[in-house]
Scaffold this motif. Structure first.
Motif, PDB file in Angstrom:
ATOM      1  N   HIS A 110     -14.447  -4.064  44.909  1.00 13.09           N
ATOM      2  CA  HIS A 110     -14.188  -5.276  44.128  1.00 13.09           C
ATOM      3  C   HIS A 110     -15.390  -5.471  43.214  1.00 13.09           C
ATOM      4  O   HIS A 110     -16.534  -5.457  43.666  1.00 13.09           O
ATOM      5  N   ASN A 112     -16.935  -6.423  38.807  1.00 14.76           N
ATOM      6  CA  ASN A 112     -16.764  -7.153  37.563  1.00 14.76           C
ATOM      7  C   ASN A 112     -17.626  -6.499  36.493  1.00 14.76           C
ATOM      8  O   ASN A 112     -18.350  -5.528  36.742  1.00 14.76           O
ATOM      9  N   TYR A 113     -17.576  -7.067  35.292  1.00 19.68           N
ATOM     10  CA  TYR A 113     -18.468  -6.638  34.225  1.00 19.68           C
ATOM     11  C   TYR A 113     -19.905  -7.059  34.543  1.00 19.68           C
ATOM     12  O   TYR A 113     -20.143  -7.940  35.368  1.00 19.68           O
ATOM     13  N   SER A 122     -17.205  -2.693  36.556  1.00 17.13           N
ATOM     14  CA  SER A 122     -16.041  -2.680  35.666  1.00 17.13           C
ATOM     15  C   SER A 122     -16.351  -1.989  34.347  1.00 17.13           C
ATOM     16  O   SER A 122     -15.490  -1.317  33.771  1.00 17.13           O
ATOM     17  N   HIS A 152     -10.526  -5.353  39.841  1.00 20.01           N
ATOM     18  CA  HIS A 152     -11.310  -6.044  38.815  1.00 20.01           C
ATOM     19  C   HIS A 152     -11.211  -7.547  39.073  1.00 20.01           C
ATOM     20  O   HIS A 152     -10.131  -8.146  38.976  1.00 20.01           O
ATOM     21  N   ALA A 153     -12.334  -8.172  39.395  1.00 21.24           N
ATOM     22  CA  ALA A 153     -12.361  -9.526  39.936  1.00 21.24           C
ATOM     23  C   ALA A 153     -11.555 -10.561  39.143  1.00 21.24           C
ATOM     24  O   ALA A 153     -10.840 -11.371  39.743  1.00 21.24           O
ATOM     25  N   PRO A 154     -11.651 -10.605  37.808  1.00 19.07           N
ATOM     26  CA  PRO A 154     -10.932 -11.666  37.078  1.00 19.07           C
ATOM     27  C   PRO A 154      -9.414 -11.648  37.259  1.00 19.07           C
ATOM     28  O   PRO A 154      -8.761 -12.667  37.016  1.00 19.07           O
ATOM     29  N   LYS A 161     -12.620 -18.829  37.055  1.00 19.96           N
ATOM     30  CA  LYS A 161     -12.569 -19.157  35.622  1.00 19.96           C
ATOM     31  C   LYS A 161     -12.801 -20.646  35.394  1.00 19.96           C
ATOM     32  O   LYS A 161     -13.254 -21.058  34.322  1.00 19.96           O
ATOM     33  N   GLY A 180     -19.228 -13.337  45.085  1.00 22.00           N
ATOM     34  CA  GLY A 180     -18.610 -12.062  44.720  1.00 22.00           C
ATOM     35  C   GLY A 180     -18.381 -11.105  45.876  1.00 22.00           C
ATOM     36  O   GLY A 180     -17.262 -10.603  46.070  1.00 22.00           O
ATOM     37  N   ASN A 184     -13.468 -10.123  48.038  1.00 22.37           N
ATOM     38  CA  ASN A 184     -12.625  -8.958  47.764  1.00 22.37           C
ATOM     39  C   ASN A 184     -11.199  -9.306  48.195  1.00 22.37           C
ATOM     40  O   ASN A 184     -10.966  -9.629  49.365  1.00 22.37           O
TER      41      ASN A 184
END
Length: 334
Positions: A110, A112-113, A122, A152-154, A161, A180, A184
């Protein structure tokens, strides 16, 4: 619980309960609180320090409001760092995922960017032409056919968000930065987590014990949130807490400059590929092997550390780790 009650409780030095914290974050996703109220609360929590119950409550809220993933296998591991150590290392944990999968163990990562480095998980995975998905069939096809899947987390943690503007506006990390590794969406039963401080090691250890997860938490004494081999490092599991030196694994210490991840995603991808193609520097290779070995020892506790290291080395040097990456790209390519 309303925001005034929560603020008064936190400002008086008390911790919110798991249920109270969950209700606050769920309320945030429903637009029940102003940005100023949310900023005040997370600032107060940060000044006092996030408690175990609060972190569990935030986790509960992310799962309740997000998208879950059912993985069709009994035992798999996530390898992840908290991030935020500002060391700009190459993608060590992501590279290790492919080594562990190449050794025959299932990995669901799991990520992200990048937040503080030039390339997050990511970024480097997307640079290989991979298309992120929340489709359960494709995720399970990936885990069954190559032993690795990426989330990808989003696409999954919808609650995040709603707090993103607050996190961006505040000039310091908050309790949300700790979430984070704990959210997962596949809910792995095993995790190797890298943390930047011993305080974080204690916090996450308490959380994992509450969750019943098979875990290993690693911290390099000089502040890396992974096994950096730049000096001594500490490892804590449910049954062991020990400080190691690189020589304990048969490795020489490496210099910080040997772990740099480059200034661009393209540079990070080249380092990543060079490792899996077994043409990287010895230092880069050894750091990945060290992290992979400890991950294998978590997902397969019957293996000794020396056996786990041998399995990691065989995966990398035989080309199976690279084959795992190639198959993953084939399944998930755009």
């Amino acid at each position: 619980m309303n925001m005034t009650e929560a603020l008064n409780k936190v400002l008086s030095g008390e911790e919110l309960s798991r249920e109270e914290t969950k209700d606050i974050l769920v309320g945030i996703t429903h637009g029940e609180f102003s940005g100023e109220q949310i900023a005040a609360l997370v600032t107060a929590i940060q000044m006092r320090g996030t408690g175990v119950e609060e972190l569990l409550g935030l986790r509960d809220a992310v799962y309740e409001t997000g998208v879950s993933v059912d993985i069709d296998c009994d035992r798999f591991i996530d390898i992840v760092g908290t991030g935020g150590d500002r060391k700009n290392t190459f993608n060590i944990s992501t590279c290790s995922c492919f080594v562990v999968a190449g050794a025959g163990y299932k990995v669901v990562k799991h990520g992200n960017y990048a937040a503080t480095s030039s390339s997050g998980a990511s970024n480097v995975i997307e640079a290989h032409g991979v298309s992120f998905t929340s489709d359960h069939d494709r995720i399970n096809k990936s885990i069954q056919e190559c032993g690795f899947a990426y989330l990808h987390a989003p696409l999954f943690a919808k609650a995040m968000k709603f707090v993103a503007p607050i996190r961006k506006a505040l000039p310091f990390p908050t309790c949300f930065n700790l979430l984070g590794p704990l959210v997962n969406p596949s809910r792995p039963g095993c995790q190797l987590l890298g943390v930047a401080t011993l305080g974080q090691m204690r916090l996450y250890s308490s959380v994992y014990q509450r969750l019943g997860i098979d875990y290993g938490i690693v911290n390099s004494i000089d502040g890396y949130d992974e096994i950096s081999l730049t000096g001594d490092f500490k490892v804590k599991t449910g049954s062991m807490e020990k400080q190691f030196s690189p020589s304990d694994l048969g490795f020489a210490a490496v210099g910080p400059q040997e772990l740099e991840g480059g200034a661009t995603v393209a540079e990070a991808k080249e380092i990543f590929d060079s490792i899996l193609e077994n043409r990287s520097s010895e230092a880069q290779k050894n750091v990945v092997l060290a992290n992979s070995a400890f991950a294998i020892s978590i997902v397969a506790p019957q293996k000794s550390l020396s056996d786990a290291l041998a399995l990691a080395r065989e995966s990398l040097e035989s080309g199976r780790a690279l084959q795992t990456l190639e198959k993953f790209i084939d399944i998930n390519g755009k």
